[in-house]
Design a protein around this motif. Structure first.
Motif: not given
Length: 257
Positions: A6-16
């Protein structure tokens, strides 16, 4: 049920190094409440919409405000384990890692709630939790009566009510209105033990809602279903204040009775 179901696979990862303004734009465009910060393919932080609200200077970089001690889970963890982690730490979502500790998704309190419904699909009998969810989400009297009859057909006891209040009074109003409705409809007896069971179930649901929208009041439809030795409470509606209404929220709480 496992997290990877049930997790969202299209997670938005960002640079610090991106700015708070850029992070805010990403949240708004994608209608999400948190972003995962990744560096060298490792999760190093997380930033939420609550962090943005508290920050006036949107030109500073994410790394100056992000939470560095990130709580994460693994894709093969159970939904129950993750729900406990969210509740114990007072957070609304966590990154999901694989065995190599690589980011593969994100799971939120909303995903956990929807998991209750998904877990019941294909089963011959509704659980008190899924029954309460379906009933709380009805939008018409006809559909409400349909679910009331269906739930009672399983020999469950059920009640439904509506309530709303400001942030300070909302948890009290939810508990009071649900307890009164439960007694009036014969879901519980008017004794301390059974009223406490209802109170605990409401508290469980409200805690999930407050993780997503802390410090806001709202208006909600609330249902309670008693069966299989427990009571389940579902709360469905909107948080909001004088300037803006938030999205619809759903949470479910349970207590043994």
């Amino acid at each position: 049920m496992l997290v990877k179901e049930l997790m969202s696979q299209d997670v938005i990862a960002i640079d610090p190094e991106i700015t708070m303004e850029e992070a805010q734009r990403l949240m708004n465009v994608n209608s999400i409440g948190r972003l995962v910060v990744v560096e060298d393919e490792k999760v190093i932080g997380i930033i939420t919409d609550g962090d943005l609200v508290q920050q006036n200077d949107l030109n500073i970089s994410i790394k100056e405000l992000m939470t560095h001690e990130v709580i994460s889970v693994f894709e093969d963890d159970t939904v129950q384990e993750v729900a406990r982690i969210l509740s114990d730490n007072g957070i609304g979502g966590v990154p999901v890692l694989n065995k190599e500790e690589q980011l593969v998704g994100i799971v939120t309190a909303e995903d956990i709630v929807s998991g209750y419904v998904k877990q019941e699909e294909g089963k011959a009998k509704l659980s008190p939790e899924s029954s309460a969810i379906y009933l709380a989400m009805t939008r018409s009297r006809e559909y409400e009566n349909y679910w009331l009859d269906k739930i009672r057909g399983y020999n469950y006891k059920v009640a439904i009510t509506q309530t709303g209040a400001n942030a300070e009074n909302l948890p009290i109003k939810l508990r009071e209105s649900m307890t009164v409705a439960a007694i009036a409809r014969g879901v519980i007896k008017e004794n301390f033990k059974e009223k406490m069971a209802v109170s605990n179930a409401v508290k469980d649901a409200y805690t999930q809602l407050n993780l997503v929208n802390p410090g806001l009041g709202g208006g909600f439809k609330v249902s309670i279903v008693r069966g299989r030795g427990r009571v389940a409470v579902a709360v469905f509606g909107k948080f909001g204040h004088a300037l803006v209404d938030g999205p619809e929220q759903l949470a479910v709480g349970m207590s043994v009775i």
